[in-house]
Design a protein around this motif. Sequence first.
Motif, PDB file in Angstrom:
ATOM      1  N   PRO A   1     -54.053  58.708-134.888  1.00  0.00           N
ATOM      2  CA  PRO A   1     -54.915  59.889-134.936  1.00  0.00           C
ATOM      3  C   PRO A   1     -55.154  60.544-133.572  1.00  0.00           C
ATOM      4  O   PRO A   1     -55.120  61.778-133.453  1.00  0.00           O
ATOM      5  N   VAL A   2     -55.398  59.739-132.538  1.00  0.00           N
ATOM      6  CA  VAL A   2     -55.639  60.310-131.206  1.00  0.00           C
ATOM      7  C   VAL A   2     -54.374  60.968-130.679  1.00  0.00           C
ATOM      8  O   VAL A   2     -54.403  62.085-130.148  1.00  0.00           O
ATOM      9  N   ARG A   3     -53.244  60.306-130.844  1.00  0.00           N
ATOM     10  CA  ARG A   3     -51.987  60.861-130.336  1.00  0.00           C
ATOM     11  C   ARG A   3     -51.569  62.110-131.106  1.00  0.00           C
ATOM     12  O   ARG A   3     -51.007  63.049-130.530  1.00  0.00           O
ATOM     13  N   ALA A   4     -51.841  62.134-132.412  1.00  0.00           N
ATOM     14  CA  ALA A   4     -51.548  63.328-133.200  1.00  0.00           C
ATOM     15  C   ALA A   4     -52.379  64.509-132.699  1.00  0.00           C
ATOM     16  O   ALA A   4     -51.893  65.642-132.601  1.00  0.00           O
ATOM     17  N   ARG A   5     -53.624  64.234-132.364  1.00  0.00           N
ATOM     18  CA  ARG A   5     -54.499  65.298-131.814  1.00  0.00           C
ATOM     19  C   ARG A   5     -53.987  65.760-130.452  1.00  0.00           C
ATOM     20  O   ARG A   5     -53.982  66.951-130.153  1.00  0.00           O
ATOM     21  N   LEU A   6     -53.528  64.818-129.635  1.00  0.00           N
ATOM     22  CA  LEU A   6     -52.982  65.182-128.328  1.00  0.00           C
ATOM     23  C   LEU A   6     -51.735  66.042-128.478  1.00  0.00           C
ATOM     24  O   LEU A   6     -51.552  67.019-127.747  1.00  0.00           O
ATOM     25  N   LEU A   7     -50.885  65.700-129.428  1.00  0.00           N
ATOM     26  CA  LEU A   7     -49.693  66.511-129.674  1.00  0.00           C
ATOM     27  C   LEU A   7     -50.073  67.936-130.047  1.00  0.00           C
ATOM     28  O   LEU A   7     -49.447  68.903-129.598  1.00  0.00           O
ATOM     29  N   ALA A   8     -51.087  68.065-130.891  1.00  0.00           N
ATOM     30  CA  ALA A   8     -51.541  69.398-131.290  1.00  0.00           C
ATOM     31  C   ALA A   8     -52.083  70.170-130.086  1.00  0.00           C
ATOM     32  O   ALA A   8     -51.797  71.361-129.913  1.00  0.00           O
ATOM     33  N   GLU A   9     -52.866  69.492-129.246  1.00  0.00           N
ATOM     34  CA  GLU A   9     -53.435  70.139-128.072  1.00  0.00           C
ATOM     35  C   GLU A   9     -52.354  70.541-127.070  1.00  0.00           C
ATOM     36  O   GLU A   9     -52.499  71.525-126.349  1.00  0.00           O
ATOM     37  N   LEU A  10     -51.257  69.774-127.042  1.00  0.00           N
ATOM     38  CA  LEU A  10     -50.216  70.019-126.048  1.00  0.00           C
ATOM     39  C   LEU A  10     -49.183  71.038-126.498  1.00  0.00           C
ATOM     40  O   LEU A  10     -48.085  71.111-125.960  1.00  0.00           O
ATOM     41  N   SER A  11     -49.541  71.863-127.476  1.00  0.00           N
ATOM     42  CA  SER A  11     -48.700  73.022-127.772  1.00  0.00           C
ATOM     43  C   SER A  11     -48.698  73.956-126.566  1.00  0.00           C
ATOM     44  O   SER A  11     -47.787  74.736-126.357  1.00  0.00           O
ATOM     45  N   GLU A  12     -49.744  73.813-125.759  1.00  0.00           N
ATOM     46  CA  GLU A  12     -49.823  74.490-124.467  1.00  0.00           C
ATOM     47  C   GLU A  12     -49.963  73.415-123.392  1.00  0.00           C
ATOM     48  O   GLU A  12     -50.630  72.401-123.613  1.00  0.00           O
TER      49      GLU A  12
END
Length: 204
Positions: free
Chosen positions: A19-30
């Motif tokens: 869950p944390v890494r999935a959120r990080l991936l989403a945030e790192l679209s930028e």
Amino acid sequence: MLEVAVIEDAAAAEASLDPVRARLLAELSEPASATMLAARLGLPRQKVNYHLRALERHGLIELVEERRKGNMTERVMRATAASYVISPLALAAVQPDPDRSPDALSARWLLAVAARLVREVGELIGGAAQARRRLATLTIDGHVRFASAAQRAAFTEELAAAVGALVGKYHDESAPGGRDHRLIVAVHPSLDSRASAAPGGKET
């Protein structure tokens, strides 16, 4: 950054599903640094760095730049793709096999065929990227509303006949230098039709 990336490695799939890494991936679209991400997610920077290292190790994020801040170096990262699809190859031992029980009217067989589609197209995309060539594909995504089950059955018969006629017209088993292509045609209820297909509901 790719528009869509296919995850074929089981360890990479596991990393992306945290869950944390999935959120990080989403945030790192930028592009962002661990410090920036920690502030957004309300997590300690050390914990964010731990997860970022795991994502980078599996090729899900990449380094964009390094910035010097005093006696420290800040690493700015970005996701390698805007979105990800997990290939059945990540679960190789239990991936669906559409050859096991072909049934054109089975929803589960449709799912197995769709899984094979993800696996094969994912592999083709990887090969095309390495060869720096464009992958020739066609996708038709449409919507049709049937007035009755009889109309749906008639449509299915006509569609199958039309596709069969086209295949018969263009398929050349002995063509020198020819290349096989896989053809998949699927019809299924759209998600907004779930109410009519629910137990006790009236299906049309």
